[in-house]
Design a protein around this motif. Sequence first.
Motif, PDB file in Angstrom:
ATOM      1  N   LEU A 355      16.798   6.882  -4.637  1.00 31.87           N
ATOM      2  CA  LEU A 355      15.474   7.257  -5.232  1.00 31.87           C
ATOM      3  C   LEU A 355      14.622   6.844  -3.985  1.00 31.87           C
ATOM      4  O   LEU A 355      14.322   5.669  -3.663  1.00 31.87           O
ATOM      5  CB  LEU A 355      15.078   6.835  -6.278  1.00 31.87           C
ATOM      6  CG  LEU A 355      13.599   6.825  -6.785  1.00 31.87           C
ATOM      7  CD1 LEU A 355      13.392   8.452  -7.242  1.00 31.87           C
ATOM      8  CD2 LEU A 355      13.385   6.069  -7.938  1.00 31.87           C
ATOM      9  N   SER A 356      13.648   7.936  -3.547  1.00 30.00           N
ATOM     10  CA  SER A 356      12.392   7.743  -2.833  1.00 30.00           C
ATOM     11  C   SER A 356      11.103   8.186  -3.206  1.00 30.00           C
ATOM     12  O   SER A 356      11.079   9.330  -3.690  1.00 30.00           O
ATOM     13  CB  SER A 356      12.766   8.071  -1.421  1.00 30.00           C
ATOM     14  OG  SER A 356      11.503   8.205  -0.357  1.00 30.00           O
ATOM     15  N   SER A 357      10.096   7.458  -3.202  1.00 33.96           N
ATOM     16  CA  SER A 357       8.859   7.937  -3.912  1.00 33.96           C
ATOM     17  C   SER A 357       7.697   7.803  -3.120  1.00 33.96           C
ATOM     18  O   SER A 357       7.470   6.299  -2.422  1.00 33.96           O
ATOM     19  CB  SER A 357       8.816   7.436  -5.406  1.00 33.96           C
ATOM     20  OG  SER A 357       7.386   7.720  -6.012  1.00 33.96           O
ATOM     21  N   ILE A 358       6.763   8.722  -2.882  1.00 31.26           N
ATOM     22  CA  ILE A 358       5.595   8.255  -2.104  1.00 31.26           C
ATOM     23  C   ILE A 358       4.320   8.621  -2.826  1.00 31.26           C
ATOM     24  O   ILE A 358       4.474   9.642  -3.746  1.00 31.26           O
ATOM     25  CB  ILE A 358       5.606   9.638  -0.730  1.00 31.26           C
ATOM     26  CG1 ILE A 358       6.587   8.925  -0.064  1.00 31.26           C
ATOM     27  CG2 ILE A 358       4.326   9.432  -0.286  1.00 31.26           C
ATOM     28  CD1 ILE A 358       6.998  10.100   1.068  1.00 31.26           C
ATOM     29  N   ASP A 359       3.614   7.782  -2.687  1.00 25.40           N
ATOM     30  CA  ASP A 359       2.199   7.557  -3.359  1.00 25.40           C
ATOM     31  C   ASP A 359       0.905   6.996  -2.501  1.00 25.40           C
ATOM     32  O   ASP A 359       1.171   6.515  -1.427  1.00 25.40           O
ATOM     33  CB  ASP A 359       2.214   6.649  -4.540  1.00 25.40           C
ATOM     34  CG  ASP A 359       1.276   6.878  -5.504  1.00 25.40           C
ATOM     35  OD1 ASP A 359       0.296   8.028  -5.309  1.00 25.40           O
ATOM     36  OD2 ASP A 359       1.367   6.255  -6.565  1.00 25.40           O
ATOM     37  N   LYS A 360      -0.181   7.018  -2.772  1.00 24.84           N
ATOM     38  CA  LYS A 360      -1.148   6.700  -1.925  1.00 24.84           C
ATOM     39  C   LYS A 360      -1.350   7.230  -0.682  1.00 24.84           C
ATOM     40  O   LYS A 360      -1.561   6.589   0.360  1.00 24.84           O
ATOM     41  CB  LYS A 360      -1.226   5.040  -2.326  1.00 24.84           C
ATOM     42  CG  LYS A 360      -1.244   4.647  -3.437  1.00 24.84           C
ATOM     43  CD  LYS A 360      -1.227   3.163  -3.181  1.00 24.84           C
ATOM     44  CE  LYS A 360      -1.145   2.292  -4.694  1.00 24.84           C
ATOM     45  NZ  LYS A 360      -0.981   0.912  -4.710  1.00 24.84           N
ATOM     46  N   VAL A 361      -1.330   8.650  -0.704  1.00 23.23           N
ATOM     47  CA  VAL A 361      -0.991   9.238   0.659  1.00 23.23           C
ATOM     48  C   VAL A 361      -2.583   9.585   1.285  1.00 23.23           C
ATOM     49  O   VAL A 361      -3.663   9.781   0.569  1.00 23.23           O
ATOM     50  CB  VAL A 361      -0.623  10.614   0.393  1.00 23.23           C
ATOM     51  CG1 VAL A 361      -0.639  11.352   1.898  1.00 23.23           C
ATOM     52  CG2 VAL A 361       0.714  10.531   0.099  1.00 23.23           C
ATOM     53  N   THR A 362      -2.851   9.206   2.511  1.00 30.87           N
ATOM     54  CA  THR A 362      -4.158   9.324   3.255  1.00 30.87           C
ATOM     55  C   THR A 362      -3.772  10.055   4.400  1.00 30.87           C
ATOM     56  O   THR A 362      -2.796   9.902   5.317  1.00 30.87           O
ATOM     57  CB  THR A 362      -4.630   7.911   3.755  1.00 30.87           C
ATOM     58  OG1 THR A 362      -4.897   6.912   2.627  1.00 30.87           O
ATOM     59  CG2 THR A 362      -6.191   8.188   4.556  1.00 30.87           C
ATOM     60  N   LEU A 363      -4.550  11.245   4.489  1.00 32.82           N
ATOM     61  CA  LEU A 363      -4.240  12.213   5.649  1.00 32.82           C
ATOM     62  C   LEU A 363      -5.632  11.816   6.786  1.00 32.82           C
ATOM     63  O   LEU A 363      -6.762  11.687   6.161  1.00 32.82           O
ATOM     64  CB  LEU A 363      -4.423  13.543   5.288  1.00 32.82           C
ATOM     65  CG  LEU A 363      -3.264  14.015   4.312  1.00 32.82           C
ATOM     66  CD1 LEU A 363      -3.317  15.595   4.117  1.00 32.82           C
ATOM     67  CD2 LEU A 363      -1.750  13.783   5.046  1.00 32.82           C
ATOM     68  N   ASN A 364      -5.188  11.930   7.844  1.00 33.45           N
ATOM     69  CA  ASN A 364      -5.982  11.343   9.070  1.00 33.45           C
ATOM     70  C   ASN A 364      -6.968  10.207   8.757  1.00 33.45           C
ATOM     71  O   ASN A 364      -8.341  10.559   8.618  1.00 33.45           O
ATOM     72  CB  ASN A 364      -7.117  12.783   9.268  1.00 33.45           C
ATOM     73  CG  ASN A 364      -6.156  13.885   9.652  1.00 33.45           C
ATOM     74  OD1 ASN A 364      -5.284  13.920  10.624  1.00 33.45           O
ATOM     75  ND2 ASN A 364      -6.290  15.277   9.060  1.00 33.45           N
ATOM     76  N   PRO A 365      -6.180   9.043   8.547  1.00 33.64           N
ATOM     77  CA  PRO A 365      -6.935   7.986   8.330  1.00 33.64           C
ATOM     78  C   PRO A 365      -7.753   7.880   9.394  1.00 33.64           C
ATOM     79  O   PRO A 365      -7.229   7.904  10.810  1.00 33.64           O
ATOM     80  CB  PRO A 365      -6.006   7.064   7.888  1.00 33.64           C
ATOM     81  CG  PRO A 365      -4.815   7.289   8.509  1.00 33.64           C
ATOM     82  CD  PRO A 365      -4.687   9.009   8.505  1.00 33.64           C
ATOM     83  N   PRO A 366      -8.764   6.801   9.442  1.00 30.14           N
ATOM     84  CA  PRO A 366      -9.886   6.426  10.326  1.00 30.14           C
ATOM     85  C   PRO A 366      -8.755   5.412  11.400  1.00 30.14           C
ATOM     86  O   PRO A 366      -8.055   4.530  10.899  1.00 30.14           O
ATOM     87  CB  PRO A 366     -10.852   5.771  10.133  1.00 30.14           C
ATOM     88  CG  PRO A 366     -10.353   5.402   8.470  1.00 30.14           C
ATOM     89  CD  PRO A 366      -9.468   6.310   8.169  1.00 30.14           C
TER      90      PRO A 366
END
Length: 820
Positions: A355-366
């Motif tokens: 099982l793989s789960s992804i959360d707290k995604v940030t796109l183009n972080p500084p």
Amino acid sequence: MNHPMVMGQGITSVQGKVVDSENGQPVPFVNIIFKNTSIGTISDTTGCFKLQGKIMSDTILLSTIGYRSSRHAIKRGQKNNVTVKLTPDMVALKEVKVAPDDGPMRRLFNQIIKQKPVNNPERHTRYAFEKYSRWEYKINNTGKKELQCDSVNLRDKAMSAMALDTMQDIPLFFSEQIFYNEYQRTPARQKCTILANSKSGLGMLEDTEISGFTSGLDMGVNFYDNQIKILSQNFISPLADNGWFYYKYYLSDSTQINGIKHYNVRFVPRRWGDNVFTGNFIAETHHYSVVDIQAKLTNTSHLNFVRRLEFTASYQFVNDTIPFFKTTTIDAAVDYMPVSFGKNDKRIELNVKHLSSIDKVTLNPPGEVKLSSSKLSYETLKVRGADTRDTAYWKTVRHVGLSASDELTRSRIDSLNQKPFVKFLDKLSYMLFTGYWDLGKWEVGPYDYVFNKNAVEGTHLYIGGRTSTEIWENGQIWGGVGYATRKKEMIWRLGGGYILDSPTRQIIRGSLTDDYIRIGENEKILNIYENKQNTSESNLIAHIFKRDRLDELYRQQKATFEYEHEWRSGFSTRLKASYSKQFSPDFYPFMCQGNPVGSVRVADMGINLRWSWKEKYIDKGFRRLYTGTRYPIVNLNLGGGQSFVNGMNEFYARIHATYKHMFFWGQTQMLYVGEAGAVAGKAPYTILDIPRGNETYGFIMYNYNLMNNLEYVHDTYVHLFLDYHLNGMFFKRFPLIKHLGLREVITFKGLYGTLRNGHTQMLDLPLSISPNNHIPYAEVGWGVENVFRFFRIDAIYRISEVTYPGAPKFGIRGRFEVKF
């Protein structure tokens, strides 16, 4: 999927899970709506859902294919936590025939393909996210007899008799990890920080970590890709641009979620035998992205030992508009049976779940991704205390909670590890990986060098070992003694090494040996067989079935010092200096202009440069096991030295390059290796390139199987090896043999080289060297691999002229191999 809203007066919120009423397993892709409204959602791949709205409904309605529709009462205007059990519907549904025209399904699919470049989560140049990963290994279908036998008796006070009666498996491994991953495309940098790590299982599994381009950084299965690599084969994604050629698609259901229509699409193979899936996906019509997908392999007969393989994946919207990965699950069953005789037979099998789960995604972080060294392109770091997180911490960070079954599995593993039989299996797996049997502070081996038989040594016996990390964490001493019965001589090895404290791999080694090796054997082969622990080549069939005696050996005494330095991810160098004394062989005595020579001495120094990209490997002390990359691997060797023969000494320089690449071509796989090099100056023929022949009935991958040993020798050369695996393209379409898992393979091997006359001033060439040494050599073959899951048989034809008596023109060669 719905996103949380601020709760207030008049808002009804429902959060829960949908499970199968018979087996308790989660039910994905269930349509869930408030009664008498169009407000709804769909359960994800783990059966979980969230639903809320400013309505005063007291009921939710649930429906999905394969289950009876259901309704569940809720409290209006409040938060509701529910678990809904759906009853399987046993009524068989007839297939709905859909003609391949420009109907709704065709239009929907075309829009999905058109939007793929925008919706594919891997298109982003920079992103960061938190990832939760869980692995579980079990042996299934063992039955009570196996469970209660003395070697694996699992009874303990924590388990009731009822629990034991219902258990039909033996747990081997259970792990959980929390990662924080950062990625940027230019310049290419990837970083994985392990925040928490918990493992329970066999010692070998528990202690081993995959490094390099790690499983933490790896995004896993992405159905937006046209092709999906699984083990040794390529499978066509149901979202491939040319999916219509491989699949039939059916619109099976639709629902409205927040005013956006979601379609449930069923996909099945057009032809039996293609590397494809069967299953369904849900696509929304606002971005035309895939929300959830469930797929399983239609045919696993051509994946060795894999009996079942199923995937589920769901995608989320970042900032409500940008599709990104959410959860992925893998459920696989592996067994050892060479042929499947029935679909429902209860065979003992290894079950693997991930099982793989992804959360707290940030796109183009500084800011840019910062690594611990500018020399790295990707790395894995572990925060202090990651391996000792307590139960309270795990309860707060898990993306998906543990079930009662998961908790029981962990407790059973701890008990199982103490059993003598399990400890034996653990030591056996360690030996297969490292070549040594673990005795605690001392490890005995290597096992593949203990026994051998040839015309020069007679029977070769050896016993040796090395220190373990219990004695020295960063260092190691190894050695051993042996005996050659025909020569009545002792052989021995002694060496040691030290791993320097560094963010990248740095190792110092030194060794002394007095041993017998084959003429022409050298470390160039380790640029191809990178996981080998010695330079000799053989396999089980080759060792037993010889077409000519193995007599091209001589005794060599050698002192070696080397320093290995990994400068950055995928780039390393190895400096090496050696001094050797080669004694005249029994069957091919050294001669200089007709006069016998007792020995040849060689002082050599060189550097090896190695390039790779996104390569996975496993480090276990001094042992590094490369597990592959889809990019080329390049090795460049530069060096030179001085040779001393019969009072003469001459300088030489050498260069050797190896290029290795494996890639997929549709559903087929191509592996090719090129070698090229040259030796300048004057040198004895033992330093020149002696192409690897094969005088056995075994098939050796990177040897010329219809060439005799010592048939050619060159100072300038080019070698080419091609292995084209058709992966059952034709066999799996024949009714009588399609379930046998046979795979076709086509091979080509060729070389061209030249030799200057100056080298013969040092040593005369053996009489076995072909008088037409400059003529190119080539052989082609057609083979069948995966025979009874363990064997490969090749029919090989020598295209080039047979230049030396005794070399065959045609041959059947076999190989024992264990591969997926």
